[in-house]
Scaffold this motif. Structure first.
Motif, PDB file in Angstrom:
ATOM      1  N   ALA A   1     107.174 -14.275  18.961  1.00 41.75           N
ATOM      2  CA  ALA A   1     106.591 -13.888  20.246  1.00 41.75           C
ATOM      3  C   ALA A   1     106.481 -15.100  21.174  1.00 41.75           C
ATOM      4  N   ASN A   2     106.099 -16.245  20.627  1.00 42.49           N
ATOM      5  CA  ASN A   2     106.018 -17.460  21.438  1.00 42.49           C
ATOM      6  C   ASN A   2     107.400 -17.909  21.899  1.00 42.49           C
TER       7      ASN A   2
ATOM      8  N   HIS B   1     111.311 -16.376  28.276  1.00 41.69           N
ATOM      9  CA  HIS B   1     111.053 -15.643  29.523  1.00 41.69           C
ATOM     10  C   HIS B   1     110.683 -16.603  30.657  1.00 41.69           C
TER      11      HIS B   1
ATOM     12  N   ASN C   1     103.061 -23.060  34.219  1.00 40.75           N
ATOM     13  CA  ASN C   1     104.306 -22.880  33.461  1.00 40.75           C
ATOM     14  C   ASN C   1     105.444 -23.655  34.108  1.00 40.75           C
TER      15      ASN C   1
ATOM     16  N   LEU D   1     100.578 -22.908  22.660  1.00 41.17           N
ATOM     17  CA  LEU D   1     100.956 -21.604  22.110  1.00 41.17           C
ATOM     18  C   LEU D   1     100.928 -21.534  20.585  1.00 41.17           C
TER      19      LEU D   1
ATOM     20  N   LYS E   1     109.963 -15.957  22.457  1.00 42.40           N
ATOM     21  CA  LYS E   1     110.355 -15.030  23.520  1.00 42.40           C
ATOM     22  C   LYS E   1     109.609 -15.335  24.818  1.00 42.40           C
ATOM     23  N   PHE E   2     108.331 -15.728  24.712  1.00 47.23           N
ATOM     24  CA  PHE E   2     107.555 -16.061  25.895  1.00 47.23           C
ATOM     25  C   PHE E   2     108.126 -17.288  26.601  1.00 47.23           C
TER      26      PHE E   2
END
Length: 135
Positions: A4-5, A11, A73, A134, A7-8
């Protein structure tokens, strides 16, 4: 790193070239909200109330969590990218900023194996995830 991290971070990297546009759009949404209220006070007198609209909008923009998250970010990606070696920059640019190459295409362009490109990408992602907290 958790999937999940990964993929984050992926993104965030894909959206990186457009972050300034997103910030401007969000600021415009705050400055110019869509209002369905209709002023029925036709021909009314002046108000003795002080207009603090501009001050309130500046505070709202400064405190907006979405804008602050996008800026954070953006700054983290920029910092890690600028500190990376040229090969890693070429890999990240080809895969995410340009978005037109595959890992194999980037490997051919950088004269590295796909495994070396994958390792450099993973190292880059780990540095970004570490700065974003993260883990």
């Amino acid at each position: 790193m958790k999937k999940a991290n990964f993929k984050f971070v992926e993104h965030i990297l894909k959206e990186y070239p457009n972050t300034q546009k997103y910030i401007k759009e969000t600021e415009n949404e705050i400055l110019h909200p869509v209002s369905t209220d209709v002023d029925e006070n036709v021909g009314g007198g002046r108000s003795n109330k002080k207009d603090e609209h501009v001050e309130q909008m500046a505070i709202t923009i400064a405190d907006n969590e979405r804008i602050n998250a996008i800026k954070r970010n953006h700054d983290v990606i920029k910092d890690v990218y600028n500190r990376s070696d040229l090969e890693t920059q070429m890999i990240i640019y080809g895969l995410y900023f340009n978005g037109q190459l595959t890992l194999q295409g980037v490997a051919n362009q950088t004269h590295l194996s796909t495994r070396q490109c994958s390792r450099k990408r993973t190292d880059f992602f780990n540095k970004v995830a570490d700065q974003l907290g993260l883990y």
